[in-house]
Design an enzyme around this catalytic site. Structure first.
Site, PDB file in Angstrom:
ATOM      1  N   GLU A   1      23.619 -19.546  43.874  1.00 27.68           N
ATOM      2  CA  GLU A   1      25.027 -19.156  45.136  1.00 27.68           C
ATOM      3  C   GLU A   1      24.935 -19.384  46.349  1.00 27.68           C
ATOM      4  OE1 GLU A   1      26.070 -14.284  44.803  1.00 27.68           O
ATOM      5  OE2 GLU A   1      25.046 -14.531  46.317  1.00 27.68           O
TER       6      GLU A   1
ATOM      7  N   GLU B   1      27.512  -3.538  32.580  1.00 30.56           N
ATOM      8  CA  GLU B   1      26.976  -5.088  32.587  1.00 30.56           C
ATOM      9  C   GLU B   1      26.688  -5.893  31.517  1.00 30.56           C
ATOM     10  OE1 GLU B   1      26.094  -8.567  36.373  1.00 30.56           O
ATOM     11  OE2 GLU B   1      24.449  -6.822  35.785  1.00 30.56           O
TER      12      GLU B   1
ATOM     13  N   CYS C   1      26.638  -9.625  43.392  1.00 32.28           N
ATOM     14  CA  CYS C   1      25.137  -9.829  42.327  1.00 32.28           C
ATOM     15  C   CYS C   1      25.102  -7.637  42.008  1.00 32.28           C
ATOM     16  CB  CYS C   1      23.977  -9.352  43.330  1.00 32.28           C
ATOM     17  SG  CYS C   1      23.644 -11.524  43.864  1.00 32.28           S
TER      18      CYS C   1
ATOM     19  N   LYS D   1      24.650  -1.175  35.507  1.00 34.91           N
ATOM     20  CA  LYS D   1      23.935  -2.578  34.758  1.00 34.91           C
ATOM     21  C   LYS D   1      24.024  -2.604  33.663  1.00 34.91           C
ATOM     22  CE  LYS D   1      22.183  -4.891  38.359  1.00 34.91           C
ATOM     23  NZ  LYS D   1      22.890  -6.317  38.780  1.00 34.91           N
TER      24      LYS D   1
ATOM     25  N   GLU E   1      25.915 -22.933  45.554  1.00 38.04           N
ATOM     26  CA  GLU E   1      27.513 -22.916  45.966  1.00 38.04           C
ATOM     27  C   GLU E   1      28.192 -22.139  47.570  1.00 38.04           C
ATOM     28  OE1 GLU E   1      31.001 -19.835  43.536  1.00 38.04           O
ATOM     29  OE2 GLU E   1      28.811 -19.262  43.427  1.00 38.04           O
TER      30      GLU E   1
ATOM     31  N   GLU F   1      30.742 -11.522  27.848  1.00 40.76           N
ATOM     32  CA  GLU F   1      30.955 -12.906  28.067  1.00 40.76           C
ATOM     33  C   GLU F   1      29.123 -13.210  28.527  1.00 40.76           C
ATOM     34  OE1 GLU F   1      31.919 -10.836  32.437  1.00 40.76           O
ATOM     35  OE2 GLU F   1      32.475 -10.582  29.786  1.00 40.76           O
TER      36      GLU F   1
ATOM     37  N   SER G   1      31.652 -15.332  44.367  1.00 41.98           N
ATOM     38  CA  SER G   1      30.760 -16.411  43.638  1.00 41.98           C
ATOM     39  C   SER G   1      30.595 -16.418  42.409  1.00 41.98           C
ATOM     40  CB  SER G   1      29.283 -16.249  43.974  1.00 41.98           C
ATOM     41  OG  SER G   1      28.376 -16.353  43.511  1.00 41.98           O
TER      42      SER G   1
ATOM     43  N   CYS H   1      21.556  -1.141  46.343  1.00 37.94           N
ATOM     44  CA  CYS H   1      20.432  -0.036  45.549  1.00 37.94           C
ATOM     45  C   CYS H   1      19.454   0.456  45.620  1.00 37.94           C
ATOM     46  CB  CYS H   1      19.954  -1.926  44.365  1.00 37.94           C
ATOM     47  SG  CYS H   1      21.204  -3.119  44.410  1.00 37.94           S
TER      48      CYS H   1
END
Length: 586
Positions: free
Chosen positions: A285, A373, A311, A370, A288, A378, A331, A516
């Site tokens: 990141e 996720e 994130c 999560k 980038e 993908e 990102s 978090c």
């Protein structure tokens, strides 16, 4: 205009600021008024109080009707009784009415033992229900992260306030009227078909078992008992800052070593650290960010700035639903959880001669998104095997440790396994709001300027303000950064970008309060800013005590690039560590 009012609660003289509710005033002098719908979350900007449950009613001298203390403001000279016979009888009747339309399967309810309704029934010695009649019937609905059992909903509307007022997601609202009224996505959609981001903040505030997380602990126990499987685990930084609270530790105590020891006792083959992948995230990141900045300074007018961190899966889901016209801005780096899974199932599995299909990667996360996720298509190989098989929350881990009869407090301090367990202090602070940006700045500064950064503490990006601003001088270029936690605050920054008014080059966004540390899978915090600050401080203290505090100095990250990935943003790194986004607004 007077700043304070004087009133009398149960014959106690109380002085409170103007605008204070009776419930808040009573709490200040140690009088607990029971409530179900009220949320003391001023720091999270909940402004409307529903006064829907009526458990908190009190008697006010001179008034005919009982008043809900959560929504009644203190007035000069007011005389309040919080436990008169009239009040106690009214509360009991209200409680019995709520229970009359509530399932009695407490023994198998996920919230058993931590249910506010159960606690009040015990406090009021409710042993039978005087009111009989029809009960509401709803199908239990499961999404990748959250289970909704509306038979257990008490219509407190906490979840609605959290979803609409704080997070501005708008996935939940009141539908129908009278006996058939309930809380639901619009048009009675399933949660998975709504705008829900799976942040889990609705679960965190639900007082009963109407909203709970999808629990993977039984699945984990089956995998651990399977001799054909190698089961490894990664732990997010915020988990260690809150897990101890479930075992009697005061807030702000990091229990990293004991957590590692407990996970080994549970039977994991290897105990790794998501912080390793956080360092890896900074390499990708951060590279980038520097690439976009370099092209911007070279006059490329098509470069997408500000760059947004990626994130947080709840924030990504929010973005895909509401800002799908700007999908090229975030990102493309995967989250640390998914980077870890990709490296574990490709690089580490090959290193250890373990067939990918026999390797089970489990993550311990503070976040319910999560779970969702992990299930995104993908993040699986061509055969459908996910990089991270499933995620369990901090609360689930605590329950599992207790179920296994592990004496957490007596455990020795142990270290993570190598190589995927080694990290720098920069990886640790990912769990606090501003931590990702601070970690990125430590690396980006040195890579951009070629100079050693002597003071690595960017304290201006820390704290619990909803939106923070800071700037860093990079050899004459003023890098402007923004940080937001909570999706309502994120929306403000994103709307500025859409309208061309953003002043920032880089923005960090976290969906949950405090980052978090306040995740939907953490021990319940109810917006307590003191508790969230203590958890954040635990991470900063661990960072301070690390021998290495910059991600690009992690020797195991350096070796990973030398042996396997080549360099940040390489073709292989892009294939394994980056992703793309989807338009979910249609």
């Amino acid at each position: 205009m007077e700043d304070n009012v004087v009133l009398y609660i149960d014959n106690h003289t109380v002085v409170v600021p103007v605008g204070t509710t009776i419930l808040e005033a009573a709490k200040e002098i140690g009088i607990e008024i029971p409530s179900l719908c009220y949320m003391n979350m001023k720091d999270l900007c909940i402004t409307n109080l529903p006064a829907s449950c009526r458990i908190c009613v009190v008697e006010i001298e001179g008034r005919k009707n009982l008043a809900p203390s959560c929504a009644t403001r203190c007035e000069q000279g007011m005389k309040v009784k919080t436990s008169s016979l009239r009040v106690l009888n009214a509360r009991r009747i209200v409680l019995e009415l709520i229970l009359s339309d509530h399932p009695t399967d407490c023994l198998i309810c996920p919230k058993s033992g931590k249910c506010d309704l159960q606690r009040l029934a015990s406090r009021f010695k409710i042993q039978e229900i005087s009111f009989k009649g029809e009960q509401s019937q709803y199908e239990v609905e499961s999404s990748p992260s959250i289970i909704r059992d509306m038979k257990k909903c008490i219509y407190c509307r906490r979840c609605e306030m959290m979803c609409n007022d704080v997070q501005t997601v708008g996935a939940l609202g009141a539908v129908n009227r009278g006996f058939t009224s309930t809380i639901s996505p619009a048009f009675r959609k399933d949660l998975k078909d709504s705008e829900c981001t799976y942040c889990g903040q609705c679960v965190a505030v639900c007082p009963v078992g109407a909203l709970t997380e999808v629990d993977h602990t039984n699945r984990l126990l089956r995998d651990l008992a399977d001799p054909s499987k190698t089961v490894i685990v990664q732990t997010a930084p915020a988990v260690r800052a809150a897990l101890g609270e479930e075992f009697g530790f005061p807030p702000g105590i990091s229990v990293t070593g004991k957590m590692v020891s407990a996970l080994r006792e549970l039977g994991f083959a290897k105990v790794f650290d998501t912080d390793f992948a956080a360092d890896l995230t900074i390499m990708e990141e951060g590279s980038e960010l520097l690439d976009r900045l370099t092209r911007f300074l070279d006059g490329d007018k098509d470069v997408c700035l500000p760059i947004l961190t990626s994130c947080c899966p709840a924030w990504v889901n929010f973005f895909e639903h509401y800002f799908s016209d700007m999908l090229d801005i975030p990102s493309t780096a995967r989250s640390p959880q998914q980077m870890f899974g990709s490296i574990a199932k490709n690089y580490w599995a090959e290193l250890m001669n373990i067939p990918r299909e026999n390797l089970i990667v489990v993550s311990i996360m503070p976040c319910l998104a999560k779970k969702y996720e992990c299930a995104r298509e993908e993040f699986a190989d061509a055969g459908g095997d996910p990089d991270v098989n499933y995620s369990i929350s901090t609360r689930e881990l605590a329950n599992l440790i207790k179920r296994a009869n592990i004496d957490f407090n007596a455990l020795p301090e142990e270290d993570f396994d190598t190589p995927l367990g080694e990290s720098t202090g920069a990886g640790v602070i990912f769990g606090a709001s501003g931590g990702v940006m601070e970690a990125a700045l430590r690396t980006a500064y040195e890579l951009y300027t070629g100079e050693t950064l002597k003071n690595v503490d960017f304290k201006e990006v820390r704290g619990l303000q909803g939106i923070k601003k800071a700037s860093v001088n990079l050899k004459g270029f003023e890098l402007k950064i923004g940080i937001a936690h909570g999706l309502g605050n994120a929306r403000k920054l994103l709307e500025d970008i859409r309208e061309g008014k953003s002043e920032f080059h880089a923005i960090e966004i976290m969906a949950c309060p405090g980052g978090c540390v306040g995740g939907g899978g953490q021990p319940l915090h109810h917006g307590n800013s003191i508790l969230l600050k203590a958890r954040s401080n635990a991470l900063y203290e661990e960072d301070y005590n690390k021998p290495l505090r910059k991600s690009h100095e992690n020797p195991y990250i350096i070796k990973l690039y030398e042996d396997y990935l080549g360099k940040p943003m390489s073709e292989k790194a892009h294939h394994l560590l980056h992703t793309h986004y989807f338009n979910k607004s249609e």
